[in-house]
Design an enzyme around this catalytic site. Structure first.
Site, PDB file in Angstrom:
ATOM      1  N   CYS A   1       0.855  -1.183   0.000  1.00  0.00           N
ATOM      2  CA  CYS A   1       0.000   0.000   0.000  1.00  0.00           C
ATOM      3  C   CYS A   1       0.890   1.232   0.000  1.00  0.00           C
ATOM      4  O   CYS A   1       2.114   1.140   0.092  1.00  0.00           O
ATOM      5  CB  CYS A   1      -0.929   0.003   1.221  1.00  0.00           C
ATOM      6  SG  CYS A   1      -0.070   0.194   2.806  1.00  0.00           S
TER       7      CYS A   1
ATOM      8  N   HIS B   1       1.431   3.253   2.239  1.00  0.00           N
ATOM      9  CA  HIS B   1       2.158   3.447   3.492  1.00  0.00           C
ATOM     10  C   HIS B   1       3.397   2.567   3.562  1.00  0.00           C
ATOM     11  O   HIS B   1       4.409   2.967   4.146  1.00  0.00           O
ATOM     12  CB  HIS B   1       1.225   3.172   4.677  1.00  0.00           C
ATOM     13  CG  HIS B   1      -0.056   3.955   4.613  1.00  0.00           C
ATOM     14  ND1 HIS B   1      -1.242   3.404   4.167  1.00  0.00           N
ATOM     15  CD2 HIS B   1      -0.322   5.247   4.913  1.00  0.00           C
ATOM     16  CE1 HIS B   1      -2.194   4.318   4.207  1.00  0.00           C
ATOM     17  NE2 HIS B   1      -1.666   5.448   4.659  1.00  0.00           N
TER      18      HIS B   1
ATOM     19  N   CYS C   1       7.332  -6.504  25.190  1.00  0.00           N
ATOM     20  CA  CYS C   1       6.545  -5.326  24.832  1.00  0.00           C
ATOM     21  C   CYS C   1       7.011  -4.131  25.660  1.00  0.00           C
ATOM     22  O   CYS C   1       7.308  -4.260  26.853  1.00  0.00           O
ATOM     23  CB  CYS C   1       5.053  -5.603  25.073  1.00  0.00           C
ATOM     24  SG  CYS C   1       3.983  -4.150  24.881  1.00  0.00           S
TER      25      CYS C   1
ATOM     26  N   CYS D   1       7.204  -1.394  15.197  1.00  0.00           N
ATOM     27  CA  CYS D   1       6.837  -0.258  14.351  1.00  0.00           C
ATOM     28  C   CYS D   1       8.013   0.043  13.424  1.00  0.00           C
ATOM     29  O   CYS D   1       9.113   0.375  13.893  1.00  0.00           O
ATOM     30  CB  CYS D   1       6.494   0.966  15.200  1.00  0.00           C
ATOM     31  SG  CYS D   1       6.173   2.457  14.226  1.00  0.00           S
TER      32      CYS D   1
ATOM     33  N   CYS E   1       9.326   4.011  13.759  1.00  0.00           N
ATOM     34  CA  CYS E   1      10.116   4.558  14.870  1.00  0.00           C
ATOM     35  C   CYS E   1      10.850   3.493  15.679  1.00  0.00           C
ATOM     36  O   CYS E   1      11.651   3.829  16.550  1.00  0.00           O
ATOM     37  CB  CYS E   1       9.232   5.384  15.798  1.00  0.00           C
ATOM     38  SG  CYS E   1       8.045   4.394  16.746  1.00  0.00           S
TER      39      CYS E   1
ATOM     40  N   HIS F   1      -0.032   2.345  20.210  1.00  0.00           N
ATOM     41  CA  HIS F   1       1.082   3.173  19.740  1.00  0.00           C
ATOM     42  C   HIS F   1       0.733   3.836  18.413  1.00  0.00           C
ATOM     43  O   HIS F   1       1.012   5.031  18.211  1.00  0.00           O
ATOM     44  CB  HIS F   1       2.333   2.309  19.585  1.00  0.00           C
ATOM     45  CG  HIS F   1       3.455   2.994  18.878  1.00  0.00           C
ATOM     46  ND1 HIS F   1       4.256   3.938  19.487  1.00  0.00           N
ATOM     47  CD2 HIS F   1       3.912   2.878  17.591  1.00  0.00           C
ATOM     48  CE1 HIS F   1       5.153   4.380  18.614  1.00  0.00           C
ATOM     49  NE2 HIS F   1       4.967   3.748  17.461  1.00  0.00           N
TER      50      HIS F   1
ATOM     51  N   CYS G   1     -16.432 -26.795  -1.111  1.00  0.00           N
ATOM     52  CA  CYS G   1     -17.817 -26.917  -0.658  1.00  0.00           C
ATOM     53  C   CYS G   1     -18.778 -26.209  -1.611  1.00  0.00           C
ATOM     54  O   CYS G   1     -19.944 -26.591  -1.719  1.00  0.00           O
ATOM     55  CB  CYS G   1     -17.970 -26.355   0.752  1.00  0.00           C
ATOM     56  SG  CYS G   1     -17.334 -24.683   0.950  1.00  0.00           S
TER      57      CYS G   1
ATOM     58  N   HIS H   1     -18.218 -21.010   4.155  1.00  0.00           N
ATOM     59  CA  HIS H   1     -18.510 -22.427   3.930  1.00  0.00           C
ATOM     60  C   HIS H   1     -19.928 -22.561   3.404  1.00  0.00           C
ATOM     61  O   HIS H   1     -20.851 -21.919   3.899  1.00  0.00           O
ATOM     62  CB  HIS H   1     -18.351 -23.214   5.233  1.00  0.00           C
ATOM     63  CG  HIS H   1     -18.578 -24.675   5.068  1.00  0.00           C
ATOM     64  ND1 HIS H   1     -17.819 -25.451   4.230  1.00  0.00           N
ATOM     65  CD2 HIS H   1     -19.507 -25.506   5.627  1.00  0.00           C
ATOM     66  CE1 HIS H   1     -18.245 -26.700   4.283  1.00  0.00           C
ATOM     67  NE2 HIS H   1     -19.275 -26.755   5.124  1.00  0.00           N
TER      68      HIS H   1
END
Length: 693
Positions: free
Chosen positions: A67, A69, A89, A101, A104, A126, A225, A647
């Site tokens: 994309c 970004h 974390c 991220c 940053c 964040h 299916c 399904h």
């Protein structure tokens, strides 16, 4: 998460495996497995993902794209992030499900996921605080450059073509990374494998398996299916049974049975209808339900699936497909096939004619257009319930099938210039049934466009088990006091609706397709054009420039008589054959496909003089007699919140052995069970099959 599919039985479910090491160089056929480096090698081989498993995961995979970004990622000043800073974390104590991220270098935990994977959504928090969009899941990074990439701005999974340099910016060597956690797709597959369609009654009792002729299940081949449900419904119809089921006949003689549609259709008919394969598989625990009741093993239509999907961009893959699109694909293949003396083309039982009426709002002159069809796709009105309760935010008021047909046949205003009075006040447009078929297939369109993305809506549609009279939707044709609009015979006379054209172009459709879609739908709006495009993606001439003139049928044109005769052998009238050859430059193969992708060319404008009308015009298919009473015969239901995955199961009214009357039977791949009440399932069906009574 929505169910994507149920996979077929695996080899490890059927066999006990013994491991043996053979050295061909020294002809030792039973080496000591504990010698040297063999233990590590054996463990690596046995734990490696098999080809079948890789194909299974691939079959479920969605196609992720970059994309703006990820392509235009702006990273802060580079720094070296130590391994100790990549282990937990930054906002809590979680040490798994960690997302970095890429803008940053912040490390945050993800959202809680299926399988007990913890998460406090600190990576999302964040992003909300900083507006940073792109993050990578650390445990999913592999040395070959694949990883879970999520864009919070798009709220979608993406790919990062420059993942290596972006990680190196933070001192992370891509080649040194090793995948330690399941990817989002792998967890989704695992979740879907554990999900199954409800096989219990409301009080928790397991539904009773049934066996006998016409009660044979079809095993899931992996995302198949949609195929199983469609086959069960069409082979329940007498026209398909008479055409393809010949219990005491020899199979058709052909050198290549795997490539012969006639052979494969008769093979499927024999498998489903004979009852020889509808037997409880007591030796296989995998086919038993929780109560211990044995189900049947089911037939595996591998060869049939390969044949009907060969050369098709979607049906040749292992991905989940749309059941309605597959039904139309099967109809097309059968129409193109040469039929033997066993009976007529069974698709003729679905043929009917739709009438489109346009009337100028200024001069009141009218135009009628009659199109041949073998199915109808109707909108389901969305009437949202308003309530202070949050759980009713996406709830909808129930509607009836009559409400849907009323919306489908209602009058609307379209912006067109009148070729007679030259006014630009627009036209009123209305569609109605000129005739109705023996079997009516109705596709209930329960979706709306949100940011140009089709979104499925759970709108209940009430359909009665009793016969429904559809006489009110039949048209009487041209009225005695109506004056006809002049014909339009040149390309310049068609000017596409600019607003609708711009909307379709913004969705990424080529201009030629957009113009053709607007022309075929009365130049009304973008939604009608989009629906037409989705239904005609496979047309061979979809990208050819729009031609609205009838020059291809001029009397001075000459055609190869052999080509016309060749098309005639397939039941195509001479006038249609000439028209198809003219439209395709004399190419027989393309002409055949043109005939079936242009149903509007089947029936000439019925506003001609009585002299012309009594000549050799094609017969309008279907019935125009009243009362037009239809009873529900079967339905195909879709389980899942997305229109792209889910399904499918089929519910069919059947006469069960040893029982009076008709009962509803659920076909859930290889599982075939009797159900007492399908009122709720009928309300959310995707396809309805009605028969004339």
């Amino acid at each position: 998460m929505s169910k994507l599919a149920i996979v077929e039985e695996r080899e490890e479910d059927r066999y006990d495996t013994i491991t043996r090491v053979i050295c061909y160089a020294c002809l030792n056929y039973d080496m000591d497995r504990s010698s040297g480096d063999l233990p590590a090698v054996i463990e690596g081989v046995m734990n490696a993902m098999t080809f079948a498993k890789r194909e299974e995961v691939k079959a479920w995979e969605q196609e992720f794209v970059p994309c703006e970004h990820t392509l235009g990622l702006n990273q802060h000043e580079p720094k070296q992030i130590g391994s100790q800073d990549l282990s937990q974390c930054s906002m809590c104590s979680l040490k798994e499900n960690l997302w970095l991220c890429l803008e940053c270098g912040n490390l945050g935990c993800g959202r809680s996921q299926f399988g007990g994977i913890g998460g406090n959504s600190h990576a999302l928090a964040h992003s909300d605080m900083t507006s940073h969009s792109v993050a990578v899941k650390l445990g999913s990074i592999t040395a070959d450059g694949t990883a879970d990439i999520y864009c919070y701005a798009c709220n979608e999974e993406r790919i990062d073509p420059n993942l290596g340099p972006h990680l190196a910016h933070w001192g992370i060597n891509l080649m040194a990374r090793e995948k330690t956690e399941k990817s989002l797709m792998e967890m989704q597959v695992e979740h879907n494998l554990k999900w199954d369609f409800s096989m219990t009654t409301e009080d928790g009792h397991e539904l009773t398996p049934v066996f006998g002729p016409g009660l044979t299940g079809l095993a899931n081949l992996g995302n198949s299916c949609y195929l199983s449900s469609v086959l069960q419904c069409i082979f329940d119809l007498p026209e398909f049974q008479h055409r393809y089921y010949h219990e005491y006949d020899e199979p058709p003689f052909t050198r290549l049975p795997a490539e012969d549609l006639e052979t494969q259709m008769r093979k499927i008919a024999d498998g489903i209808l004979s009852g020889r394969y509808s037997q409880a598989d007591k030796d296989t625990a995998a086919t038993s339900d929780l109560s211990g009741k044995p189900h049947q093993k089911g037939l595996t239509p591998t060869m049939f699936k390969h044949l009907v999907g060969r050369g098709h961009e979607e049906f040749s893959t292992m991905r989940q497909q749309d059941a309605f699109e597959f039904l139309l694909h099967i109809f097309k293949l059968i129409n193109l096939a040469k039929h033997s003396d066993h009976g007529e083309n069974p698709i003729k039982a679905f043929d009917f004619a739709m009438e489109q009426r346009l009337q100028c709002l200024s001069c009141q002159k009218v135009r009628y257009k009659v199109d041949a069809q073998d199915n109808v796709s109707i909108p389901v009105p969305a009437r949202r319930l308003t309530s202070d309760d949050s759980h009713l935010a996406d709830s909808f008021a129930p509607v009836t099938l009559y409400d849907c047909l009323d919306a489908f046949t209602s009058e609307e205003k379209v912006q067109l210039d009148c070729p007679s009075c030259k006014a630009n006040d627009g036209f009123s447009k209305r569609s109605s049934f000129r005739t109705l078929p023996q079997h009516l297939v109705v596709n209930a369109r329960r979706f709306e466009i949100v940011n140009w993305v089709p979104t499925k809506l759970e709108i209940p549609v009430e359909v009665s088990d009793q016969a429904m009279d559809l006489s009110q939707y039949l048209s009487g044709g041209q009225r005695a006091n109506e004056e006809l609009l002049p014909d339009i015979n040149n390309e310049e006379s068609f000017t596409p609706n600019e607003i609708a054209l711009d909307q379709l172009l913004s969705m990424g459709f080529p201009k030629a397709r957009c113009e053709k879609a607007l022309y075929m739908t009365g130049n009304t709006d973008a939604e009608a054009g989009m629906n037409w495009l989705f239904a005609h993606m496979d047309d061979d001439d979809i990208d050819e420039p729009l031609v609205t003139s009838e020059s291809g049928t001029s009397s001075d044109a000459s055609y190869d008589a052999a080509k016309i005769a060749q098309l005639g052998e397939m039941g195509i009238e001479e006038s249609r054959a000439m028209k198809a050859l003219a439209a395709t430059g004399g190419d027989v193969v393309r002409a055949i496909d043109w005939v079936f992708s242009h149903p509007d060319a089947l029936i000439e404008d019925e506003t001609q003089s009585s002299d012309n009308a009594s000549s050799s015009q094609p017969r309008v298919p279907g019935f125009d007699s009243t009362p037009a009473r239809y009873q529900l015969r079967s339905i195909i239901c879709h389980k899942g919140s997305s229109i792209h995955a889910g399904h499918y199961v089929a519910f069919i009214r059947k006469a069960l052995p040893g029982q009076d009357g008709l009962s509803w039977v659920l076909f859930n791949d290889e599982k075939v069970v009797k159900v007492e009440d399908i009122q709720e399932m009928k309300k959310h069906a995707y396809l309805y099959f009605f028969s004339r009574v």
